[in-house]
Design an enzyme around this catalytic site. Structure first.
Site, PDB file in Angstrom:
ATOM      1  N   SER B  19      -8.091  10.235  19.704  1.00  0.00           N
ATOM      2  CA  SER B  19      -7.771  11.810  18.963  1.00  0.00           C
ATOM      3  C   SER B  19      -7.557  11.674  17.484  1.00  0.00           C
ATOM      4  O   SER B  19      -8.064  12.298  16.725  1.00  0.00           O
ATOM      5  CB  SER B  19      -6.900  12.499  19.719  1.00  0.00           C
ATOM      6  N   LYS B  43     -19.040   3.727  25.471  1.00  0.00           N
ATOM      7  CA  LYS B  43     -19.418   5.153  24.963  1.00  0.00           C
ATOM      8  C   LYS B  43     -20.585   5.228  24.230  1.00  0.00           C
ATOM      9  O   LYS B  43     -20.861   6.407  23.223  1.00  0.00           O
ATOM     10  CB  LYS B  43     -18.138   5.822  24.038  1.00  0.00           C
ATOM     11  N   GLU B 209       8.464  -2.852  -1.571  1.00  0.00           N
ATOM     12  CA  GLU B 209       9.621  -2.369  -0.537  1.00  0.00           C
ATOM     13  C   GLU B 209      10.179  -3.483  -0.396  1.00  0.00           C
ATOM     14  O   GLU B 209       9.636  -4.658  -0.627  1.00  0.00           O
ATOM     15  CB  GLU B 209       9.341  -1.640   0.588  1.00  0.00           C
ATOM     16  N   HIS B 247       9.001  -0.232   8.901  1.00  0.00           N
ATOM     17  CA  HIS B 247       8.097  -1.260   8.761  1.00  0.00           C
ATOM     18  C   HIS B 247       8.334  -2.531   9.311  1.00  0.00           C
ATOM     19  O   HIS B 247       9.523  -3.330   8.986  1.00  0.00           O
ATOM     20  CB  HIS B 247       7.475  -1.408   7.430  1.00  0.00           C
TER      21      HIS B 247
END
Lengths: 391, 288
Positions: B19, B43, B209, B247
């Site tokens: 999705s 698929k 970070e 994270h």
């Protein structure tokens, strides 16, 4: 995720790691009976807590007899153990491990870690067994040997020889050391560890290599394929709000301040905390609702923040990328319908469907302040929460 | 004009029938990205948003001549998807998936090392060359074509920086999210090196970070090798030690990986470090 020493030793045994015999005691009443199973004169009594630094804080004691071991064990069970890693309140000792004593000839330090710099597992070894590796790194860095292991080649014999040479392992014990090092690496990979520390790894008087202590950390992302390890998860030493958040797949870390934060994205959540701090406020938490949050998750996140009674203001900071701002807005409206929110809330929505989100909040009739940017939102919530009033 | 992706880039979406992948395939198509095919095992022959689905990356490459791939498959299967893409000859792989086991990424990292392929991510927002090609999950409309490069470990912080740039009239050459995991395919240095060579990039915004020392390594590299100005920002000044901040890679361990040590090293290497997001643009204006 971490496990206790006695569990780590149980986990390592099938890989061929030598450990000493021991028994776990959880009730003072069973201490005497359990101690019967230990055959050595000297018995080591060890508190089983997740926090490190227990050795220097009274969490490990030596008993010269079974009777003494039982006495120490009874004292230790239920005590508050305060180590450099527990904070002032300490942790309650609920489990004690009684272990055989042994004649130690040499002590070494050994660990395996995920080495971010070299994108591999690295083995770290030192002759300074029993010392904190950070201390050794500071005072005597050349005493530390680091070996990077290629995952496709695994730990090679020549690398093991490097360790044996650096640690000056006596000839008689070398075979045992080779086997031990390979066992540690095999265990580390097979169990999806992110840290395995044996400090000390000892050489006994009869030249056996034995893991005297064992600390293991596991990769949370791999727990889905490690059911045996997952089943050892014990959250009783964790912050209850962190436990509740984890159940809903929310990344939450409790902090000491008073301004609750609800943010999408880990980096932005940290920057939001920093901005609040920069404005003279203090964040009550880190909370990343993630990229795929639903209305229910947002509602739960707000509930968790509000369950902290010291919170006197909430800053909701969303930059919609994969996350849509109207989802956040619907979550806020739903949470406000469930319970009376008495602290001021500042919301900042930007990015994917920000206008739709803003409209939902406006039409909800809720008393919510908005801000056009992170820094302005942080300033506003610090001001409003310190005034102590509602919006 | 940009680094690594442009209007010519032909992109496959691995895991296209999920999705989130469907949603972002639509958004990438709307942005103008050349999505030439999707891959989901079993698929073969289906269609998603008008894009043909193939049962393997090799089949998709044979049919479409794709040169890039974006991965949305769930974490347990993501390492396999990366290696499959590399084996099929894809030369730019963008992995959005988060929560991939670190040992899987260690194996992937070493597997890719000897192959002519670039992996961006995992656990990243992707890469965008504004107006030309958007591969990933970033909101396209906040970007604007221009001459500032952006590289970041964090998704939403990248959007913040890009938004600040765009609203102040600074467009972007390319914005790259390298991801928040401890092991990632592309480092700050890789991106800085490309921006330095790119004649259409004038300056770089670098957002780091807490945790690890990738920022320090990049700062030292930049001091020796970069002529273009870098504006830095580090998230997590107030993060407590020993706690993982969302994270997987954002953790201060021992005395290493703190925001303070990163900022100090970056500044000593000549990088202008903003203490707030709103300081990024003023610092950039000063540096240009």
């Amino acid at each position: 995720m971490n496990v206790h020493e006695y569990q780590a030793k149980e986990l390592l045994k099938p890989y061929g790691v030598n450990v000493l015999g021991g028994v776990l005691v959880e009730n003072a009443s069973e201490a005497a009976e359990k101690a019967e199973k230990i055959s050595t004169d000297v018995i080591v009594v060890k508190a089983q807590v997740y926090a490190g630094g227990r050795g220097k804080s009274g969490g490990v004691k030596l008993a010269k007899s079974r009777e003494e071991a039982v006495e120490i064990c009874k004292d230790m069970l239920g005590m508050q153990l305060i180590t450099p890693q527990t904070g002032e309140e300490g942790v309650t000792v609920k489990k004690v491990y009684l272990e055989e004593g042994c004649q130690i000839a040499e002590e070494y330090y050994l660990s395996l870690v995920v080495d971010r710099k070299n994108s591999c597992v690295s083995l770290i070894a030192s002759k300074e067994g029993g010392m904190e590796i950070e201390e050794v790194a500071e005072e005597n860095p050349e005493a530390i040997l680091t070996i990077s292991i290629d995952p496709l080649a695994e730990l090679r014999d020549y690398q093991v020889r490097q360790v044996i040479e650096a640690l000056e392992i006596p000839k008689k014990a070398q075979k045992s050391m080779v086997a031990s090092l390979k066992s540690f690496y095999k265990a580390f990979v097979a169990m999806d560890c992110d840290m395995l520390e044996i400090n000390p790894l000892v050489l006994t008087a009869d030249q056996e290599v034995v893991a005297l202590d064992a600390k293991m950390g596991f990769d949370d992302n791999a727990l889905y394929r490690q059911p045996a390890i997952h089943s050892l998860k014990d959250t009783s030493e964790d912050d209850p709000r962190e436990v509740q958040a984890a159940k809903h797949d929310l990344a939450y870390v409790a902090l000491d301040g008073k301004i609750g934060c609800l943010v999408n994205g880990a980096g932005l959540a940290m920057a939001t905390m920093d901005a609040i701090y920069g404005e003279g406020g203090e964040p009550a938490n880190f909370l990343d609702v993630g990229g795929s949050a639903t209305v229910e998750k947002v509602t739960e996140a707000l509930r968790i923040i509000l369950s902290d009674e010291t919170v006197n203001g909430i800053f909701i900071n969303i930059f919609g990328g994969i996350m849509q701002c109207d989802t956040i807005a619907n979550g806020i409206v739903q949470a406000a319908g469930d319970q009376q929110i008495e602290v001021p809330i500042v919301v900042r929505l930007e990015g994917n469907r920000a206008q739709e989100g803003a409209d939902i909040l406006k039409n909800s009739g809720l008393n919510i302040a908005t801000a056009p940017s992170l820094d302005e939102g942080a300033a506003k919530i610090v001001e409003m929460s310190s005034e102590g009033g509602t919006v | 004009m940009s680094i690594w992706v442009n209007e010519e880039t032909k992109v496959l979406v691995q895991g296209i029938t999920g999705s989130a992948a469907r949603l972002h395939t639509r958004q990438m198509l709307d942005y103008g990205t050349k999505i030439v095919g999707g891959v989901t095992p079993g698929k073969d022959g289906e269609e998603v948003e008008g894009v043909p689905v193939y049962g393997s990356v090799q089949k998709a490459v044979d049919a479409t001549d794709a040169d890039a791939s974006v991965i949305y498959v769930p974490a347990p299967f993501a390492a396999d998807a990366i290696i499959e893409a590399a084996d099929a000859g894809i030369n730019l792989i963008v992995c959005i998936t988060e929560h991939i086991p670190v040992q899987d990424m260690i194996t992937v990292h070493h597997y890719l090392k000897s192959r002519p392929v670039r992996l961006i991510g995992p656990n990243c927002p992707g890469i965008i060359t504004p107006d030309n090609c958007k591969i990933g999950i970033m909101p396209g409309h906040i970007h604007q074509s221009g001459r500032i490069g952006v590289v970041s470990r964090s998704g939403t912080l990248t959007y913040e920086a890009v938004h600040a740039l765009t609203t102040s009239g600074h467009g972007q050459s390319t914005a790259v999210g390298i991801g928040g995991d401890p092991i990632s395919g592309t480092s700050f240095v890789d991106v800085l090196e490309s921006f330095e060579r790119d004649e259409n990039t004038d300056a770089v915004i670098m957002i780091g970070e807490i945790g690890g020392d990738a920022e320090e390594t990049a700062a030292r590299w930049a001091q020796e090798n970069m002529t273009k100005p870098i504006i830095g920002f580090i998230g997590g000044i107030t993060a407590p030690p020993g706690k993982r901040m969302g994270h997987a890679g954002a953790i201060v361990s021992g005395s290493g990986g703190t925001a303070e040590t990163k900022i100090a090293e970056m500044e000593s290497c000549g990088i202008h470090v903003a203490r707030r997001i709103s300081e990024i643009v003023p610092l950039l204006n000063k540096a240009l």
